[in-house]
Design a protein around this motif. Structure first.
Motif, PDB file in Angstrom:
ATOM      1  N   THR A 183       0.858  -1.187   0.000  1.00  0.00           N
ATOM      2  CA  THR A 183       0.000   0.000   0.000  1.00  0.00           C
ATOM      3  C   THR A 183       0.891   1.233   0.000  1.00  0.00           C
ATOM      4  OG1 THR A 183      -1.761  -1.140   1.193  1.00  0.00           O
ATOM      5  CG2 THR A 183      -1.832   1.265   1.162  1.00  0.00           C
TER       6      THR A 183
ATOM      7  N   TYR B 225       1.111   5.283   0.141  1.00  0.00           N
ATOM      8  CA  TYR B 225       0.435   6.516   0.548  1.00  0.00           C
ATOM      9  C   TYR B 225       1.255   7.698   0.021  1.00  0.00           C
ATOM     10  CZ  TYR B 225      -2.002   3.488   3.875  1.00  0.00           C
ATOM     11  OH  TYR B 225      -2.739   2.489   4.455  1.00  0.00           O
TER      12      TYR B 225
ATOM     13  N   ASP C 174      -9.662  16.357  -7.400  1.00  0.00           N
ATOM     14  CA  ASP C 174     -10.550  15.275  -6.988  1.00  0.00           C
ATOM     15  C   ASP C 174     -10.129  13.948  -7.610  1.00  0.00           C
ATOM     16  OD1 ASP C 174     -11.213  15.718  -9.598  1.00  0.00           O
ATOM     17  OD2 ASP C 174     -13.339  16.109  -9.239  1.00  0.00           O
ATOM     18  N   LYS C 175      -9.046  13.993  -8.407  1.00  0.00           N
ATOM     19  CA  LYS C 175      -8.475  12.773  -8.967  1.00  0.00           C
ATOM     20  C   LYS C 175      -6.965  12.891  -8.985  1.00  0.00           C
ATOM     21  CE  LYS C 175     -12.183  11.298 -12.127  1.00  0.00           C
ATOM     22  NZ  LYS C 175     -12.515  10.983 -13.548  1.00  0.00           N
TER      23      LYS C 175
ATOM     24  N   MET D  68      -5.876   6.667  -8.018  1.00  0.00           N
ATOM     25  CA  MET D  68      -5.686   6.420  -6.604  1.00  0.00           C
ATOM     26  C   MET D  68      -6.975   6.730  -5.831  1.00  0.00           C
ATOM     27  SD  MET D  68      -1.826   7.947  -6.040  1.00  0.00           S
ATOM     28  CE  MET D  68      -1.486   6.911  -4.608  1.00  0.00           C
ATOM     29  N   THR D  69      -6.980   6.305  -4.571  1.00  0.00           N
ATOM     30  CA  THR D  69      -8.110   6.554  -3.675  1.00  0.00           C
ATOM     31  C   THR D  69      -7.698   7.595  -2.649  1.00  0.00           C
ATOM     32  OG1 THR D  69      -8.900   4.289  -3.936  1.00  0.00           O
ATOM     33  CG2 THR D  69      -9.712   5.514  -2.038  1.00  0.00           C
ATOM     34  N   GLN D  70      -8.576   8.561  -2.393  1.00  0.00           N
ATOM     35  CA  GLN D  70      -8.242   9.591  -1.415  1.00  0.00           C
ATOM     36  C   GLN D  70      -8.344   9.015  -0.013  1.00  0.00           C
ATOM     37  OE1 GLN D  70     -10.312  13.305  -1.894  1.00  0.00           O
ATOM     38  NE2 GLN D  70      -8.732  14.406  -0.765  1.00  0.00           N
ATOM     39  N   HIS D  71      -7.251   9.127   0.735  1.00  0.00           N
ATOM     40  CA  HIS D  71      -7.180   8.581   2.090  1.00  0.00           C
ATOM     41  C   HIS D  71      -7.615   9.611   3.121  1.00  0.00           C
ATOM     42  CE1 HIS D  71      -5.830   6.129   5.396  1.00  0.00           C
ATOM     43  NE2 HIS D  71      -4.987   7.058   5.817  1.00  0.00           N
TER      44      HIS D  71
ATOM     45  N   TRP E 124      -3.282  10.434  -0.738  1.00  0.00           N
ATOM     46  CA  TRP E 124      -3.916   9.498  -1.667  1.00  0.00           C
ATOM     47  C   TRP E 124      -3.209   8.163  -1.536  1.00  0.00           C
ATOM     48  CZ3 TRP E 124      -7.950  11.029  -4.993  1.00  0.00           C
ATOM     49  CH2 TRP E 124      -8.240  12.403  -4.953  1.00  0.00           C
ATOM     50  N   LYS E 125      -3.949   7.078  -1.805  1.00  0.00           N
ATOM     51  CA  LYS E 125      -3.333   5.761  -1.606  1.00  0.00           C
ATOM     52  C   LYS E 125      -3.732   4.808  -2.729  1.00  0.00           C
ATOM     53  CE  LYS E 125      -6.893   3.432   1.155  1.00  0.00           C
ATOM     54  NZ  LYS E 125      -7.158   2.688   2.400  1.00  0.00           N
ATOM     55  N   MET E 126      -2.911   3.773  -2.867  1.00  0.00           N
ATOM     56  CA  MET E 126      -3.217   2.659  -3.766  1.00  0.00           C
ATOM     57  C   MET E 126      -2.637   1.390  -3.166  1.00  0.00           C
ATOM     58  SD  MET E 126      -2.385   1.927  -7.786  1.00  0.00           S
ATOM     59  CE  MET E 126      -3.647   3.063  -8.350  1.00  0.00           C
TER      60      MET E 126
END
Length: 541
Positions: free
Chosen positions: A142, A144, A157-158, A189-192, A197-199
């Protein structure tokens, strides 16, 4: 300055955990290890040492900026000595020493269980599953990414991660994932939280490099949806990277934080030579599997597989039988039985119509099933009444019971005139006396009912409607006629033909004869109405 504290603690027979608290200003450390004896060697100031290199007889087992390290692949019940140094530009602090001994009392750190022996019923194969994931397919990383050093990213937002790998013998950007400038979701990625942001990915699955490859680095660059904003290492303005040559992996900058879960299982070997986590077997027999982990621990399990056909049970064809019989159903020889009527024996005696099923269980616990439809029918009874509809046409009303097939003989010549089931009409060709009969049958038997039909003109037919009652009779015999316009002669003959009563009457509707003084038996009652004679059997008791 040295680290502020350092510990060594045993995990099991093949692993020792090292953890330490680094000096606040110097996070990079190097660890030396030696089996049994104390470490006398010291690193040479200004010299560079790689992991796996030895200083005298001590091995460099770790270099990096983490705060813990698991020393694995060790010998059971053996003492290991350690020295840990802070590193600053290839200069080394004084060492902090530690000692720990492996202990195999706890055994392996993973479970290998194939379960109970298996009997497969009616199948061609069965899946044997270790429920283990072999590295590197389960190694989970993971990443971050903090945007604090990139204020332009705060409003996004992306955020996309453009990534590639460096393998031994390859370049820094092989197996690239991401399409620069495309907002297509690849690498999204996903906003943490507000600034992170994380993947999460499994490197070998995400990038698709060969399993036999040696992964050194994952190189990273971050962008907005169309690639007009880019975030690189703020110190070097180069790509970020994650050093995958050490466990746990180390990020190239503090903007990256890494969570790494390493799959412990390194190898799986089945007794049939397969190396997958799960195998499909189609032959009965004993199957065993051995698995090993990154710490050198081995585990083994064995399971017996039986592959059996479903038990064949045959109750026979559907049956229709007579009501006074019984049917014995036999399911054959098995271990257990359960019939639909709750019988639990091999045979089942049936006396009522219905659908009957049985489930059988053999010695392997396999089950089979069959059903049969049974129909119990009553014996047929033939009967009919009749009335004239025209001078020569008679309407026969069927009142038979349990009849399946019909055979009508309207004139007594033993020739079937009709097979009609139920009511039927028949037109006679001439006036006369005819013995009409109906034969009905079903699977059980047949029955016949006959009656004398007097076919005259319509008026005479009306006259010939005679009612004689009671029959049998013991005292007064009633003879009821309708629409009689002629004199009536009543004669009574015994069974041997002797005339015992003879009297003529006028055209009345009801005639009464006292038979109380006659001997019991069957008599022939003859009525003569004009030119018409009617014979009827009566019984006197």
């Amino acid at each position: 300055p040295p680290v502020t504290s350092a510990n060594a603690s045993v995990l099991d027979g093949t692993r020792i955990n090292r953890d330490w608290t680094p000096n606040a200003g110097f996070s990079n450390v190097m660890i030396l290890a030696k089996e049994t004896d104390a470490i006398m060697a010291e690193p040479v100031q200004g010299s560079t040492y790689a992991v796996g290199e030895t200083i005298d007889d001590a091995e460099v087992i770790y270099k990096g900026s983490a705060t813990s390290f698991i020393h694995s692949g060790l010998n059971n019940n053996t003492t290991y000595n350690y020295k840990i140094y802070t590193i600053n530009n290839d200069y080394y602090s004084t060492s902090i020493d530690a000692t720990a001994a492996t202990n195999d009392a706890e055994g392996c750190t993973f479970d290998l269980d194939l379960g109970e022996d298996i009997n497969v019923c009616g199948g061609s194969s069965v899946l044997l599953n270790t429920n283990l994931v072999v590295e590197p397919y389960g190694d989970t990383l993971t990443i971050y990414f903090s945007t604090l050093d990139n204020p332009d990213f705060a409003a996004l937002d992306k955020v996309y991660m453009h990534a590639g790998v460096k393998l031994v013998g390859g370049t820094s950007w092989d197996y690239v994932i991401g399409n620069w400038g495309d907002d297509d979701g690849v690498g999204l990625m996903t906003q943490h939280d507000a600034n992170t942001w994380k993947m999460t990915l499994i490197p070998i699955v995400y990038f698709g490099f060969p399993v036999e490859s040696n992964l050194l680095e994952i190189n990273l660059s971050f962008r907005n949806f169309d690639g007009t904003l880019t975030a690189n290492n703020p110190d070097t303005n180069e790509d970020y990277y994650v050093d995958m040559s050490v466990i746990p992996p180390v990020a190239s900058h503090s903007n990256l934080t890494i969570d790494f879960i390493q799959t412990q299982i390194t190898d799986i070997l089945w007794s049939n030579g397969q190396t997958n986590s799960a195998i499909s077997v189609s032959e009965a027999g004993e199957y065993s599997v051995i698995a090993s982990d990154i710490f050198g621990c081995l585990a083994k399990d064995t399971v017996n597989v039986g592959i059996h056909p479903l038990p064949y049970v045959e109750l026979g064809d559907d049956q229709t039988v007579c009501s006074d019989t019984e049917i014995i159903l036999d399911a054959g020889e098995f271990e257990e039985y359960l019939w639909s009527n709750d019988t639990i024996t091999q045979t089942n005696t049936i006396t009522e119509s219905g659908t009957y099923g049985v489930t059988v269980t053999d010695e392997f616990g396999c089950t089979g099933f069959d059903i049969v439809i049974l129909n119990f029918i009553d014996y047929p009874v033939a009967n009919f009444s009749y009335e004239f509809t025209n001078d020569l046409e008679v309407y026969f009303s069927d009142s038979s019971e349990n009849a399946l097939d019909y055979f009508w003989d309207f004139n007594g010549d033993d020739v079937i005139d009709s097979n009609t089931a139920g009511d039927v009409s028949y037109t006679y060709s001439e006036i006369g006396q005819f013995a009409a009969s109906l034969t009905v049958s079903n699977q059980c038997s047949e029955d016949v009912y006959s009656h004398i039909i007097y076919v005259l003109d319509i008026e005479t037919n009306e006259i010939s409607k005679i009612s004689i009652y009671p029959n049998p009779v013991s005292e007064m015999l009633n003879i009821e006629l309708s629409n009689v316009k002629s004199n009536v002669q009543i004669q009574l003959f015994s069974i041997d033909g002797k005339l015992v009563f003879d009297k003529k009457y006028g055209n009345e509707d009801l005639y009464t004869i006292d038979v109380s003084n006659y001997c019991a038996g069957m008599y022939n009652l003859v009525l003569t109405i004009g030119e018409i004679k009617s014979e009827n059997k009566i019984i006197i008791n």
